[in-house]
Design a protein around this motif. Sequence first.
Motif, PDB file in Angstrom:
ATOM      1  N   GLU A 217       5.230   2.622  -7.489  1.00  0.00           N
ATOM      2  CA  GLU A 217       5.085   1.925  -8.777  1.00  0.00           C
ATOM      3  C   GLU A 217       5.921   0.646  -8.782  1.00  0.00           C
ATOM      4  O   GLU A 217       7.114   0.675  -8.457  1.00  0.00           O
ATOM      5  CB  GLU A 217       5.560   2.815  -9.934  1.00  0.00           C
ATOM      6  CG  GLU A 217       4.609   3.946 -10.280  1.00  0.00           C
ATOM      7  CD  GLU A 217       3.244   3.451 -10.726  1.00  0.00           C
ATOM      8  OE1 GLU A 217       3.154   2.919 -11.833  1.00  0.00           O
ATOM      9  OE2 GLU A 217       2.286   3.604  -9.957  1.00  0.00           O
TER      10      GLU A 217
ATOM     11  N   LYS B  32       3.507   7.717  -6.556  1.00  0.00           N
ATOM     12  CA  LYS B  32       4.297   7.247  -7.710  1.00  0.00           C
ATOM     13  C   LYS B  32       5.515   6.441  -7.268  1.00  0.00           C
ATOM     14  O   LYS B  32       5.999   5.572  -7.998  1.00  0.00           O
ATOM     15  CB  LYS B  32       4.753   8.440  -8.558  1.00  0.00           C
ATOM     16  CG  LYS B  32       3.628   9.114  -9.300  1.00  0.00           C
ATOM     17  CD  LYS B  32       4.150   9.951 -10.460  1.00  0.00           C
ATOM     18  CE  LYS B  32       3.057  10.471 -11.364  1.00  0.00           C
ATOM     19  NZ  LYS B  32       1.836  10.882 -10.666  1.00  0.00           N
TER      20      LYS B  32
ATOM     21  N   GLN C 150      -7.051  -1.848  -3.314  1.00  0.00           N
ATOM     22  CA  GLN C 150      -7.072  -1.915  -4.786  1.00  0.00           C
ATOM     23  C   GLN C 150      -7.863  -0.751  -5.366  1.00  0.00           C
ATOM     24  O   GLN C 150      -7.461  -0.141  -6.363  1.00  0.00           O
ATOM     25  CB  GLN C 150      -7.673  -3.245  -5.252  1.00  0.00           C
ATOM     26  CG  GLN C 150      -7.529  -3.478  -6.762  1.00  0.00           C
ATOM     27  CD  GLN C 150      -6.057  -3.524  -7.200  1.00  0.00           C
ATOM     28  OE1 GLN C 150      -5.311  -4.409  -6.809  1.00  0.00           O
ATOM     29  NE2 GLN C 150      -5.623  -2.543  -8.015  1.00  0.00           N
ATOM     30  N   LYS C 151      -8.964  -0.423  -4.709  1.00  0.00           N
ATOM     31  CA  LYS C 151      -9.794   0.690  -5.161  1.00  0.00           C
ATOM     32  C   LYS C 151      -8.988   2.004  -5.111  1.00  0.00           C
ATOM     33  O   LYS C 151      -9.019   2.807  -6.046  1.00  0.00           O
ATOM     34  CB  LYS C 151     -11.036   0.780  -4.256  1.00  0.00           C
ATOM     35  CG  LYS C 151     -12.139   1.623  -4.805  1.00  0.00           C
ATOM     36  CD  LYS C 151     -13.460   1.319  -4.096  1.00  0.00           C
ATOM     37  CE  LYS C 151     -14.469   2.414  -4.381  1.00  0.00           C
ATOM     38  NZ  LYS C 151     -14.666   3.332  -3.252  1.00  0.00           N
ATOM     39  N   TYR C 152      -8.258   2.174  -4.031  1.00  0.00           N
ATOM     40  CA  TYR C 152      -7.445   3.378  -3.862  1.00  0.00           C
ATOM     41  C   TYR C 152      -6.349   3.443  -4.933  1.00  0.00           C
ATOM     42  O   TYR C 152      -6.129   4.476  -5.561  1.00  0.00           O
ATOM     43  CB  TYR C 152      -6.832   3.369  -2.456  1.00  0.00           C
ATOM     44  CG  TYR C 152      -6.006   4.587  -2.139  1.00  0.00           C
ATOM     45  CD1 TYR C 152      -6.606   5.788  -1.798  1.00  0.00           C
ATOM     46  CD2 TYR C 152      -4.607   4.534  -2.151  1.00  0.00           C
ATOM     47  CE1 TYR C 152      -5.850   6.910  -1.489  1.00  0.00           C
ATOM     48  CE2 TYR C 152      -3.843   5.641  -1.838  1.00  0.00           C
ATOM     49  CZ  TYR C 152      -4.462   6.829  -1.507  1.00  0.00           C
ATOM     50  OH  TYR C 152      -3.703   7.932  -1.197  1.00  0.00           O
TER      51      TYR C 152
ATOM     52  N   ASP D   7      -6.341   2.016  -7.843  1.00  0.00           N
ATOM     53  CA  ASP D   7      -6.972   2.269  -9.145  1.00  0.00           C
ATOM     54  C   ASP D   7      -7.275   3.759  -9.308  1.00  0.00           C
ATOM     55  O   ASP D   7      -6.998   4.345 -10.352  1.00  0.00           O
ATOM     56  CB  ASP D   7      -8.274   1.463  -9.283  1.00  0.00           C
ATOM     57  CG  ASP D   7      -8.005  -0.032  -9.421  1.00  0.00           C
ATOM     58  OD1 ASP D   7      -6.832  -0.408  -9.647  1.00  0.00           O
ATOM     59  OD2 ASP D   7      -8.957  -0.824  -9.296  1.00  0.00           O
ATOM     60  N   GLU D   8      -7.824   4.348  -8.248  1.00  0.00           N
ATOM     61  CA  GLU D   8      -8.141   5.787  -8.296  1.00  0.00           C
ATOM     62  C   GLU D   8      -6.894   6.619  -8.546  1.00  0.00           C
ATOM     63  O   GLU D   8      -6.926   7.622  -9.254  1.00  0.00           O
ATOM     64  CB  GLU D   8      -8.752   6.245  -6.958  1.00  0.00           C
ATOM     65  CG  GLU D   8     -10.242   5.991  -6.842  1.00  0.00           C
ATOM     66  CD  GLU D   8     -10.724   6.125  -5.392  1.00  0.00           C
ATOM     67  OE1 GLU D   8     -10.005   6.704  -4.554  1.00  0.00           O
ATOM     68  OE2 GLU D   8     -11.844   5.626  -5.114  1.00  0.00           O
ATOM     69  N   LYS D   9      -5.787   6.197  -7.946  1.00  0.00           N
ATOM     70  CA  LYS D   9      -4.519   6.944  -8.078  1.00  0.00           C
ATOM     71  C   LYS D   9      -3.726   6.489  -9.302  1.00  0.00           C
ATOM     72  O   LYS D   9      -2.594   6.911  -9.506  1.00  0.00           O
ATOM     73  CB  LYS D   9      -3.670   6.738  -6.818  1.00  0.00           C
ATOM     74  CG  LYS D   9      -4.314   7.207  -5.552  1.00  0.00           C
ATOM     75  CD  LYS D   9      -4.269   8.718  -5.457  1.00  0.00           C
ATOM     76  CE  LYS D   9      -4.974   9.199  -4.210  1.00  0.00           C
ATOM     77  NZ  LYS D   9      -5.121  10.644  -4.147  1.00  0.00           N
ATOM     78  N   LYS D  10      -4.311   5.569 -10.073  1.00  0.00           N
ATOM     79  CA  LYS D  10      -3.657   5.019 -11.263  1.00  0.00           C
ATOM     80  C   LYS D  10      -2.275   4.434 -10.945  1.00  0.00           C
ATOM     81  O   LYS D  10      -1.298   4.619 -11.675  1.00  0.00           O
ATOM     82  CB  LYS D  10      -3.563   6.067 -12.362  1.00  0.00           C
ATOM     83  CG  LYS D  10      -4.901   6.720 -12.684  1.00  0.00           C
ATOM     84  CD  LYS D  10      -4.950   7.196 -14.116  1.00  0.00           C
ATOM     85  CE  LYS D  10      -6.247   7.909 -14.464  1.00  0.00           C
ATOM     86  NZ  LYS D  10      -7.470   7.369 -13.840  1.00  0.00           N
ATOM     87  N   SER D  11      -2.216   3.742  -9.820  1.00  0.00           N
ATOM     88  CA  SER D  11      -0.961   3.113  -9.413  1.00  0.00           C
ATOM     89  C   SER D  11      -0.987   1.639  -9.791  1.00  0.00           C
ATOM     90  O   SER D  11      -2.016   0.980  -9.679  1.00  0.00           O
ATOM     91  CB  SER D  11      -0.794   3.238  -7.892  1.00  0.00           C
ATOM     92  OG  SER D  11       0.259   2.395  -7.458  1.00  0.00           O
ATOM     93  N   ASN D  12       0.141   1.126 -10.227  1.00  0.00           N
ATOM     94  CA  ASN D  12       0.199  -0.304 -10.540  1.00  0.00           C
ATOM     95  C   ASN D  12       0.917  -1.100  -9.453  1.00  0.00           C
ATOM     96  O   ASN D  12       1.395  -2.202  -9.696  1.00  0.00           O
ATOM     97  CB  ASN D  12       0.850  -0.538 -11.910  1.00  0.00           C
ATOM     98  CG  ASN D  12       2.333  -0.244 -11.899  1.00  0.00           C
ATOM     99  OD1 ASN D  12       2.876   0.176 -10.864  1.00  0.00           O
ATOM    100  ND2 ASN D  12       3.012  -0.460 -13.005  1.00  0.00           N
TER     101      ASN D  12
END
Length: 183
Positions: free
Chosen positions: A109, A106, A122-124, A126-131
């Motif tokens: 962010e 987090k 990017q995949k990682y 996305d999995e962690k819902k990080s922007n």
Amino acid sequence: MLKIAIQKSGRLYEDSIKLLKECGIQLNNGNKQLKTVADNFPLEVYFLRDDDIPQYVFDAVADVGIVGENVLLEKNKDIDLVYRLGFGKCRLSIAVPKSMQYNSIKDLEGLKIASTYSNILQKYLDEKKSNAEIHEISGSVEIAPGIGLADAICDLVSSGSTLFTNGLKEVEVILRFRSSVDS
Ligand code: ATP
Ligand code: ZN
């Protein structure tokens, strides 16, 4: 004639050449040329940048290649991993400046991460819902935070000494590339 693609120079070069030698294959041209033919076996060896090897194999220009699993994953070509050779062991990690307070993903962010592994990263994220934003560069990733290009990096790590000398600390391990000799 069997065609094999190996790294022209770099961390995989010595072990790749050693492997061919251990198979009894004699090469006499070294890596000064892009390709060479073995003296005692119907084998052609292509010396390439590791990043290009998956494409050569995909295009069947080479029958097989020796390349890091990190490159294989990042390039995401429809080719098979047939054997893990047991060298080039490393991990893909996120690192931040030592002085940064870091508790979890987090904390990244809205920050910029420099990497040559933008697909895997990017995949990682996305999995962690990080922007967090990815800034793709092709090399010298570890200096990016020091020159103000990015806030963090995502790069390969083995001992961690390169991170240390660049004032960085490892905070997330994305992938560990096993070096076991199996498939
Ligand atoms: P090229 O000029 O062929 O593009 P490169 O600079 O991309 O070379 P090297 O640094 O020689 O690549 O690394 C080749 C491979 O060695 C990596 O893709 C990885 O699989 C493995 N490797 C093992 N340890 C490390 C490490 N600490 N840092 C980088 N790569 C490592
Ligand atoms: Zn490379």
